[in-house]
Design a protein around this motif. Structure first.
Motif, PDB file in Angstrom:
ATOM      1  N   TYR A 190     -22.137 -30.800 -18.115  1.00 20.39           N
ATOM      2  CA  TYR A 190     -22.222 -30.168 -19.434  1.00 20.39           C
ATOM      3  C   TYR A 190     -20.914 -29.528 -19.899  1.00 20.39           C
ATOM      4  CZ  TYR A 190     -22.853 -26.579 -22.896  1.00 20.39           C
ATOM      5  OH  TYR A 190     -22.665 -25.773 -23.996  1.00 20.39           O
ATOM      6  N   LYS A 191     -20.357 -28.636 -19.098  1.00 22.19           N
ATOM      7  CA  LYS A 191     -19.202 -27.886 -19.570  1.00 22.19           C
ATOM      8  C   LYS A 191     -17.986 -28.787 -19.779  1.00 22.19           C
ATOM      9  CE  LYS A 191     -17.517 -23.182 -19.023  1.00 22.19           C
ATOM     10  NZ  LYS A 191     -17.539 -21.986 -18.146  1.00 22.19           N
ATOM     11  N   VAL A 192     -17.790 -29.737 -18.878  1.00 24.07           N
ATOM     12  CA  VAL A 192     -16.674 -30.674 -19.025  1.00 24.07           C
ATOM     13  C   VAL A 192     -16.852 -31.481 -20.304  1.00 24.07           C
ATOM     14  CG1 VAL A 192     -15.562 -32.715 -18.043  1.00 24.07           C
ATOM     15  CG2 VAL A 192     -16.269 -30.842 -16.550  1.00 24.07           C
ATOM     16  N   ARG A 193     -18.065 -31.964 -20.548  1.00 24.32           N
ATOM     17  CA  ARG A 193     -18.340 -32.749 -21.746  1.00 24.32           C
ATOM     18  C   ARG A 193     -18.163 -31.906 -23.012  1.00 24.32           C
ATOM     19  NH1 ARG A 193     -23.927 -35.704 -19.682  1.00 24.32           N
ATOM     20  NH2 ARG A 193     -22.975 -37.581 -18.780  1.00 24.32           N
ATOM     21  N   SER A 194     -18.587 -30.656 -22.958  1.00 22.57           N
ATOM     22  CA  SER A 194     -18.484 -29.799 -24.141  1.00 22.57           C
ATOM     23  C   SER A 194     -17.035 -29.505 -24.502  1.00 22.57           C
ATOM     24  CB  SER A 194     -19.233 -28.479 -23.904  1.00 22.57           C
ATOM     25  OG  SER A 194     -18.523 -27.627 -23.005  1.00 22.57           O
ATOM     26  N   LEU A 195     -16.163 -29.489 -23.512  1.00 27.00           N
ATOM     27  CA  LEU A 195     -14.750 -29.223 -23.743  1.00 27.00           C
ATOM     28  C   LEU A 195     -14.021 -30.462 -24.265  1.00 27.00           C
ATOM     29  CD1 LEU A 195     -13.955 -27.101 -20.572  1.00 27.00           C
ATOM     30  CD2 LEU A 195     -14.075 -26.274 -22.935  1.00 27.00           C
ATOM     31  N   ILE A 196     -14.479 -31.621 -23.811  1.00 28.27           N
ATOM     32  CA  ILE A 196     -13.816 -32.875 -24.190  1.00 28.27           C
ATOM     33  C   ILE A 196     -14.368 -33.432 -25.502  1.00 28.27           C
ATOM     34  CG2 ILE A 196     -13.420 -35.277 -23.526  1.00 28.27           C
ATOM     35  CD1 ILE A 196     -13.469 -34.359 -20.623  1.00 28.27           C
ATOM     36  N   ILE A 230     -30.642 -19.672 -19.570  1.00 29.72           N
ATOM     37  CA  ILE A 230     -31.150 -19.558 -18.210  1.00 29.72           C
ATOM     38  C   ILE A 230     -30.446 -18.456 -17.415  1.00 29.72           C
ATOM     39  CG2 ILE A 230     -31.920 -21.938 -18.062  1.00 29.72           C
ATOM     40  CD1 ILE A 230     -29.357 -22.659 -16.700  1.00 29.72           C
ATOM     41  N   SER A 231     -31.169 -17.960 -16.417  1.00 30.86           N
ATOM     42  CA  SER A 231     -30.677 -16.830 -15.626  1.00 30.86           C
ATOM     43  C   SER A 231     -31.219 -16.925 -14.207  1.00 30.86           C
ATOM     44  CB  SER A 231     -31.143 -15.524 -16.275  1.00 30.86           C
ATOM     45  OG  SER A 231     -30.857 -14.412 -15.455  1.00 30.86           O
ATOM     46  N   THR A 232     -30.601 -16.179 -13.306  1.00 30.62           N
ATOM     47  CA  THR A 232     -31.115 -16.083 -11.942  1.00 30.62           C
ATOM     48  C   THR A 232     -31.852 -14.765 -11.724  1.00 30.62           C
ATOM     49  OG1 THR A 232     -29.018 -15.138 -11.203  1.00 30.62           O
ATOM     50  CG2 THR A 232     -29.302 -17.520 -10.965  1.00 30.62           C
ATOM     51  N   LEU A 253     -22.890 -20.939  -9.553  1.00 30.23           N
ATOM     52  CA  LEU A 253     -22.877 -22.262 -10.165  1.00 30.23           C
ATOM     53  C   LEU A 253     -23.070 -22.172 -11.679  1.00 30.23           C
ATOM     54  CD1 LEU A 253     -24.954 -24.359  -7.594  1.00 30.23           C
ATOM     55  CD2 LEU A 253     -22.497 -24.519  -8.058  1.00 30.23           C
ATOM     56  N   PHE A 254     -23.959 -21.280 -12.101  1.00 30.39           N
ATOM     57  CA  PHE A 254     -24.186 -21.102 -13.535  1.00 30.39           C
ATOM     58  C   PHE A 254     -22.898 -20.695 -14.245  1.00 30.39           C
ATOM     59  CE2 PHE A 254     -29.048 -20.144 -13.585  1.00 30.39           C
ATOM     60  CZ  PHE A 254     -29.282 -21.466 -13.248  1.00 30.39           C
ATOM     61  N   ARG A 255     -22.150 -19.820 -13.619  1.00 28.14           N
ATOM     62  CA  ARG A 255     -20.899 -19.348 -14.221  1.00 28.14           C
ATOM     63  C   ARG A 255     -19.896 -20.490 -14.382  1.00 28.14           C
ATOM     64  NH1 ARG A 255     -20.163 -13.879 -14.407  1.00 28.14           N
ATOM     65  NH2 ARG A 255     -21.735 -12.608 -13.350  1.00 28.14           N
ATOM     66  N   ILE A 256     -19.956 -21.448 -13.474  1.00 23.47           N
ATOM     67  CA  ILE A 256     -19.041 -22.591 -13.526  1.00 23.47           C
ATOM     68  C   ILE A 256     -19.507 -23.629 -14.549  1.00 23.47           C
ATOM     69  CG2 ILE A 256     -18.151 -24.575 -12.228  1.00 23.47           C
ATOM     70  CD1 ILE A 256     -18.238 -22.833  -9.723  1.00 23.47           C
ATOM     71  N   LEU A 257     -20.828 -23.858 -14.596  1.00 26.31           N
ATOM     72  CA  LEU A 257     -21.364 -24.969 -15.373  1.00 26.31           C
ATOM     73  C   LEU A 257     -21.696 -24.635 -16.826  1.00 26.31           C
ATOM     74  CD1 LEU A 257     -23.844 -26.406 -12.703  1.00 26.31           C
ATOM     75  CD2 LEU A 257     -21.553 -27.244 -13.255  1.00 26.31           C
ATOM     76  N   PHE A 258     -22.084 -23.384 -17.099  1.00 30.50           N
ATOM     77  CA  PHE A 258     -22.585 -23.027 -18.426  1.00 30.50           C
ATOM     78  C   PHE A 258     -21.772 -21.912 -19.072  1.00 30.50           C
ATOM     79  CE2 PHE A 258     -26.620 -24.110 -15.955  1.00 30.50           C
ATOM     80  CZ  PHE A 258     -26.536 -25.462 -16.261  1.00 30.50           C
ATOM     81  N   TYR A 259     -22.154 -21.569 -20.309  1.00 31.22           N
ATOM     82  CA  TYR A 259     -21.469 -20.506 -21.046  1.00 31.22           C
ATOM     83  C   TYR A 259     -22.331 -19.251 -21.109  1.00 31.22           C
ATOM     84  CZ  TYR A 259     -18.252 -24.114 -22.652  1.00 31.22           C
ATOM     85  OH  TYR A 259     -17.309 -25.122 -22.706  1.00 31.22           O
ATOM     86  N   PRO A 260     -21.750 -18.097 -20.828  1.00 34.83           N
ATOM     87  CA  PRO A 260     -22.531 -16.856 -20.887  1.00 34.83           C
ATOM     88  C   PRO A 260     -22.678 -16.357 -22.315  1.00 34.83           C
ATOM     89  CG  PRO A 260     -20.272 -16.340 -20.328  1.00 34.83           C
ATOM     90  CD  PRO A 260     -20.367 -17.848 -20.369  1.00 34.83           C
ATOM     91  N   LEU A 261     -23.680 -15.535 -22.533  1.00 33.33           N
ATOM     92  CA  LEU A 261     -23.811 -14.855 -23.818  1.00 33.33           C
ATOM     93  C   LEU A 261     -22.545 -14.027 -24.015  1.00 33.33           C
ATOM     94  CD1 LEU A 261     -25.958 -14.080 -26.121  1.00 33.33           C
ATOM     95  CD2 LEU A 261     -26.281 -11.982 -24.804  1.00 33.33           C
ATOM     96  N   PRO A 262     -21.893 -14.123 -25.158  1.00 37.42           N
ATOM     97  CA  PRO A 262     -20.655 -13.358 -25.363  1.00 37.42           C
ATOM     98  C   PRO A 262     -20.917 -11.859 -25.335  1.00 37.42           C
ATOM     99  CG  PRO A 262     -21.447 -14.252 -27.431  1.00 37.42           C
ATOM    100  CD  PRO A 262     -22.279 -14.890 -26.361  1.00 37.42           C
ATOM    101  N   LYS A 263     -19.920 -11.107 -24.954  1.00 37.28           N
ATOM    102  CA  LYS A 263     -20.042  -9.652 -24.959  1.00 37.28           C
ATOM    103  C   LYS A 263     -20.080  -9.161 -26.402  1.00 37.28           C
ATOM    104  CE  LYS A 263     -18.032  -5.457 -22.965  1.00 37.28           C
ATOM    105  NZ  LYS A 263     -16.941  -4.895 -22.135  1.00 37.28           N
ATOM    106  N   ILE A 264     -21.113  -8.410 -26.735  1.00 39.72           N
ATOM    107  CA  ILE A 264     -21.289  -7.952 -28.112  1.00 39.72           C
ATOM    108  C   ILE A 264     -21.306  -6.429 -28.152  1.00 39.72           C
ATOM    109  CG2 ILE A 264     -22.828  -7.955 -30.119  1.00 39.72           C
ATOM    110  CD1 ILE A 264     -23.813 -10.692 -29.217  1.00 39.72           C
TER     111      ILE A 264
END
Length: 223
Positions: free
Chosen positions: A214-220, A124-126, A9-20
């Motif tokens: 959140y993610k839908v709103r952030s995109l729109i 946040i994390s699991t 669910l986290f992967r669907i709803l939120f943004y991960p830390l970018p690969k650095i």
């Protein structure tokens, strides 16, 4: 099984830390800049590298025993414990900080005086390893043009303890002892990786609704 579902669910709803990825040359530059800044009287890092600051902060959190705190106040010489609310709603008299290189930047560049209603955000994390991000403010706050310059304070990790446990963990650390910065880095809105992924929510809505949308709103309606 529960952790797997929440992580999905986290992967669907939120943004991960970018690969650095950090090169050896960047590592050497970061080390020199950090070590030399810690020796300065004002502790201010004069960041003259043509490398995003997120990479510098990421490197420090992964390779130094440090922790980060973001603030609008650029002149803090010593942090004193004060009463604040933990991720679970409980009160604690402590200093708050994080090992996440992005989360504190949000607090550094968001002008507290221009907040209307509430803000909702987190790292946040699991499993306490891979963290996901969300950032949301109210529309009146956005209309106040809340972005400003701020400071990331680099603190010694020694007196801090990670407090979040369980199925959902926030990258939140606290210290009950006063601490002084060992270095500090000035931050601008452009340094915030998720600046264009800040969503808009209503103060009265539930946190669950803010998470789900959140993610839908952030995109729109990215701020």
């Amino acid at each position: 099984m529960k952790t797997v579902v929440i992580n999905f669910l986290f992967r669907i709803l939120f943004y991960p830390l970018p690969k650095i990825l950090i090169s050896k040359e960047e590592e050497n530059a970061f080390n020199h800049l950090f070590e030399s800044s810690c020796k300065k009287v004002d502790k201010l890092i004069t960041y003259n590298l043509a490398i995003p600051k997120i990479k510098f902060l990421y490197y420090l959190t992964k390779n130094k025993r440090i922790i980060l705190h973001g603030s609008n106040n650029k002149e803090i010489d010593k942090f004193e414990p004060r009463q604040q609310t933990l991720y679970n709603g409980e009160l604690a008299t402590a200093i708050f900080a994080t090992k996440d290189p992005i989360w504190p930047v949000f607090y550094a560049i968001l002008d507290k005086e221009k907040i209307v209603g509430n803000i909702r955000n987190g790292s946040i994390s699991t499993n306490g390893k891979k963290y996901f991000h969300f950032y949301s403010i109210t529309k009146p706050t956005l209309l106040n043009k809340p972005w400003t310059t701020g400071m990331i304070y680099i603190l010694a990790e020694d007196s801090f303890t990670k407090i979040s446990k369980g199925a959902i963990q926030f990258n939140e650390w606290v210290s009950e002892k006063a601490v002084s910065p060992i270095a500090k880095l000035e931050i601008e809105p452009s340094d915030f990786y998720f600046l264009n992924k800040v969503a808009i929510h209503r103060s009265e809505e539930s946190i669950v609704k803010s998470w789900l949308l959140y993610k839908v709103r952030s995109l729109i309606k990215g701020a």
